[in-house]
Write a protein that holds these residues in place. Structure first.
Motif, PDB file in Angstrom:
ATOM      1  N   SER A   1      17.502  -1.096  -5.141  1.00 19.82           N
ATOM      2  CA  SER A   1      16.557  -0.626  -6.202  1.00 19.82           C
ATOM      3  C   SER A   1      15.317  -1.255  -6.082  1.00 19.82           C
ATOM      4  CB  SER A   1      17.214  -0.782  -7.470  1.00 19.82           C
ATOM      5  OG  SER A   1      17.225  -2.225  -7.983  1.00 19.82           O
ATOM      6  N   ILE A   2      15.332  -2.742  -5.654  1.00 20.34           N
ATOM      7  CA  ILE A   2      14.055  -3.553  -5.414  1.00 20.34           C
ATOM      8  C   ILE A   2      13.353  -2.730  -4.370  1.00 20.34           C
ATOM      9  CG2 ILE A   2      13.092  -5.632  -4.743  1.00 20.34           C
ATOM     10  CD1 ILE A   2      15.195  -7.166  -6.461  1.00 20.34           C
TER      11      ILE A   2
ATOM     12  N   GLN B   1      -0.002 -10.255   0.932  1.00 22.41           N
ATOM     13  CA  GLN B   1      -0.429  -9.142   0.353  1.00 22.41           C
ATOM     14  C   GLN B   1       0.094  -9.282  -1.432  1.00 22.41           C
ATOM     15  OE1 GLN B   1       1.121  -5.817   1.937  1.00 22.41           O
ATOM     16  NE2 GLN B   1       1.114  -4.455   0.272  1.00 22.41           N
ATOM     17  N   ASN B   2       1.078 -10.008  -1.505  1.00 23.92           N
ATOM     18  CA  ASN B   2       1.474 -10.141  -2.871  1.00 23.92           C
ATOM     19  C   ASN B   2       0.644 -11.164  -3.833  1.00 23.92           C
ATOM     20  OD1 ASN B   2       3.504  -9.401  -4.762  1.00 23.92           O
ATOM     21  ND2 ASN B   2       4.018 -11.672  -4.890  1.00 23.92           N
TER      22      ASN B   2
ATOM     23  N   PHE C   1       7.381  -5.299   3.035  1.00 23.55           N
ATOM     24  CA  PHE C   1       8.529  -5.923   1.989  1.00 23.55           C
ATOM     25  C   PHE C   1       9.749  -5.204   2.267  1.00 23.55           C
ATOM     26  CE2 PHE C   1       4.690  -6.388  -0.644  1.00 23.55           C
ATOM     27  CZ  PHE C   1       4.836  -7.604  -0.992  1.00 23.55           C
ATOM     28  N   LYS C   2       9.866  -4.080   2.445  1.00 23.92           N
ATOM     29  CA  LYS C   2      11.538  -3.076   2.376  1.00 23.92           C
ATOM     30  C   LYS C   2      12.414  -3.967   3.584  1.00 23.92           C
ATOM     31  CE  LYS C   2      10.363   1.075   0.511  1.00 23.92           C
ATOM     32  NZ  LYS C   2      10.611   2.276   0.240  1.00 23.92           N
TER      33      LYS C   2
ATOM     34  N   ASN D   1       0.522  -7.938  -6.291  1.00 24.59           N
ATOM     35  CA  ASN D   1       1.497  -8.274  -7.302  1.00 24.59           C
ATOM     36  C   ASN D   1       2.682  -7.363  -7.130  1.00 24.59           C
ATOM     37  OD1 ASN D   1       0.597 -10.945  -8.114  1.00 24.59           O
ATOM     38  ND2 ASN D   1      -0.639 -10.211  -9.396  1.00 24.59           N
ATOM     39  N   ASP D   2       2.857  -6.710  -6.181  1.00 24.63           N
ATOM     40  CA  ASP D   2       3.982  -5.579  -5.752  1.00 24.63           C
ATOM     41  C   ASP D   2       5.272  -6.293  -6.289  1.00 24.63           C
ATOM     42  OD1 ASP D   2       2.407  -3.787  -5.261  1.00 24.63           O
ATOM     43  OD2 ASP D   2       2.215  -4.089  -3.024  1.00 24.63           O
ATOM     44  N   PHE D   3       5.558  -7.477  -5.485  1.00 26.96           N
ATOM     45  CA  PHE D   3       6.962  -7.839  -5.750  1.00 26.96           C
ATOM     46  C   PHE D   3       7.354  -8.242  -7.121  1.00 26.96           C
ATOM     47  CE2 PHE D   3      10.150 -11.074  -5.101  1.00 26.96           C
ATOM     48  CZ  PHE D   3      11.040 -10.464  -4.329  1.00 26.96           C
ATOM     49  N   GLU D   4       6.571  -8.920  -7.968  1.00 30.38           N
ATOM     50  CA  GLU D   4       6.782  -9.164  -9.272  1.00 30.38           C
ATOM     51  C   GLU D   4       7.105  -7.886 -10.147  1.00 30.38           C
ATOM     52  OE1 GLU D   4       4.460 -10.692  -7.528  1.00 30.38           O
ATOM     53  OE2 GLU D   4       5.252 -12.955  -7.921  1.00 30.38           O
TER      54      GLU D   4
END
Length: 162
Positions: free
Chosen positions: A40-41, A96-97, A50-51, A131-134
């Motif tokens: 889901s993340i 990026q994040n 990221f993936k 801040n995509d990961f957060e």
């Protein structure tokens, strides 16, 4: 008058194996919960870097002997065949994040400030923080625990043939 209790040996064997069975159930449940949570993340992250970095690792503490799951961004350790400089996807995702140079995320605590002498760089502004990961990991605890509890019930039913 003598009484004979049948099934006592089977009951004692079951009690003796209980710690092993609980550990097996816990590991299997943690693994399934981690799979579902990392899946889901991944769905909530942009494809660019990221993936392929989002994974989980199950481990056992050497001193404490406690089993735990680590979830997050893990680098796969690729290297260039020709020996040239390689910037891993992990660093690209990190930049990026959190952003770079002047555009670093102000809400995040960095161990090291931006180094002096940034005026000599061709891009003095840097990359914007996304801040995509957060955003993607928000609420992972509740999802992990719900899946873990469901899996524990399934493992228990499977173990005791219910």
């Amino acid at each position: 008058m003598a009484y004979k209790i049948e099934g006592l040996d089977d009951c004692l064997k079951c009690i003796d194996k209980a710690p092993e069975n609980v550990l097996k159930m816990t590991k299997a449940s943690m693994r399934e919960a981690a799979k579902k949570t990392t899946r889901s993340i991944r769905q909530r992250l942009p494809k660019q870097f990221f993936k392929r970095l989002v994974r989980y690792k199950m481990s056992k503490g050497q001193l404490s002997q406690n089993t735990y799951v680590l979830m997050g961004l893990f680098n796969k350790g690729k290297k260039n065949a020709d020996g040239s400089a390689y910037i891993s996807d992990w660093f690209k995702a990190y930049w990026q994040n959190y952003g770079t140079l002047k555009h670093r995320d102000s809400s995040h605590h960095f161990d090291y400030p931006v180094k002096a002498g940034t005026k000599r760089r061709r891009n003095n502004e840097g990359q914007m923080a996304t801040n995509d990961f957060e955003a993607a990991v928000a609420g992972w605890e509740s999802e992990f625990m719900a899946t873990f509890e469901d899996e524990m019930v399934k493992q228990q039913d499977k173990l005791y043939d219910r």
